[in-house]
Design a protein around this motif. Sequence first.
Motif, PDB file in Angstrom:
ATOM      1  N   ASP A 132       0.948  -1.167   0.012  1.00 36.31           N
ATOM      2  CA  ASP A 132      -0.295   0.086  -0.058  1.00 36.31           C
ATOM      3  C   ASP A 132       0.898   1.358   0.003  1.00 36.31           C
ATOM      4  O   ASP A 132       1.740   1.173   0.862  1.00 36.31           O
ATOM      5  CB  ASP A 132      -0.852  -0.027   1.334  1.00 36.31           C
ATOM      6  N   GLU A 139       0.323   4.105   0.989  1.00 40.05           N
ATOM      7  CA  GLU A 139       0.399   5.024   2.210  1.00 40.05           C
ATOM      8  C   GLU A 139       0.693   4.419   3.526  1.00 40.05           C
ATOM      9  O   GLU A 139       1.419   4.880   4.318  1.00 40.05           O
ATOM     10  CB  GLU A 139      -1.072   5.509   2.281  1.00 40.05           C
ATOM     11  N   THR A 140       0.471   3.255   3.789  1.00 38.09           N
ATOM     12  CA  THR A 140       0.793   2.260   4.869  1.00 38.09           C
ATOM     13  C   THR A 140       1.719   1.284   4.798  1.00 38.09           C
ATOM     14  O   THR A 140       2.364   0.999   5.863  1.00 38.09           O
ATOM     15  CB  THR A 140      -0.641   1.615   5.482  1.00 38.09           C
ATOM     16  N   GLY A 141       2.091   0.950   3.514  1.00 35.78           N
ATOM     17  CA  GLY A 141       2.865  -0.376   3.468  1.00 35.78           C
ATOM     18  C   GLY A 141       2.506  -1.326   3.532  1.00 35.78           C
ATOM     19  O   GLY A 141       3.332  -2.378   3.426  1.00 35.78           O
ATOM     20  N   ALA A 142       1.258  -1.644   3.830  1.00 34.29           N
ATOM     21  CA  ALA A 142       0.548  -2.903   4.096  1.00 34.29           C
ATOM     22  C   ALA A 142       0.687  -3.788   2.981  1.00 34.29           C
ATOM     23  O   ALA A 142       0.528  -3.415   2.055  1.00 34.29           O
ATOM     24  CB  ALA A 142      -0.821  -2.757   4.844  1.00 34.29           C
ATOM     25  N   ARG A 197      -1.003  -5.626  -0.023  1.00 32.78           N
ATOM     26  CA  ARG A 197      -2.151  -5.777  -0.645  1.00 32.78           C
ATOM     27  C   ARG A 197      -2.077  -6.984  -1.890  1.00 32.78           C
ATOM     28  O   ARG A 197      -0.894  -6.849  -2.637  1.00 32.78           O
ATOM     29  CB  ARG A 197      -2.581  -4.422  -1.356  1.00 32.78           C
TER      30      ARG A 197
END
Length: 72
Positions: free
Chosen positions: A30, A32-35, A37
């Motif tokens: 992601d 913005e968050t680095g999560a 996906r």
Amino acid sequence: MSIPDHARANFQTLLRAAADGNLALLECADAETGAVRYVICAVGRDDEEFLFTPFGHLADGNSYDAYRPPEP
């Protein structure tokens, strides 16, 4: 509530890519968050290069909890 033309056009592109066998599921981060996906992408070609056009990501957990239908 009406679905905008750009969303309809993107959906038609996604359907054509699926019918042609030109979809991929990519693991991405992601922005913005680095999560992590898992992103649904249409696959195209530019000579020897593959081009991936992202359409959206798969919902984490129970997707029924993530969305509500539009209000009447």
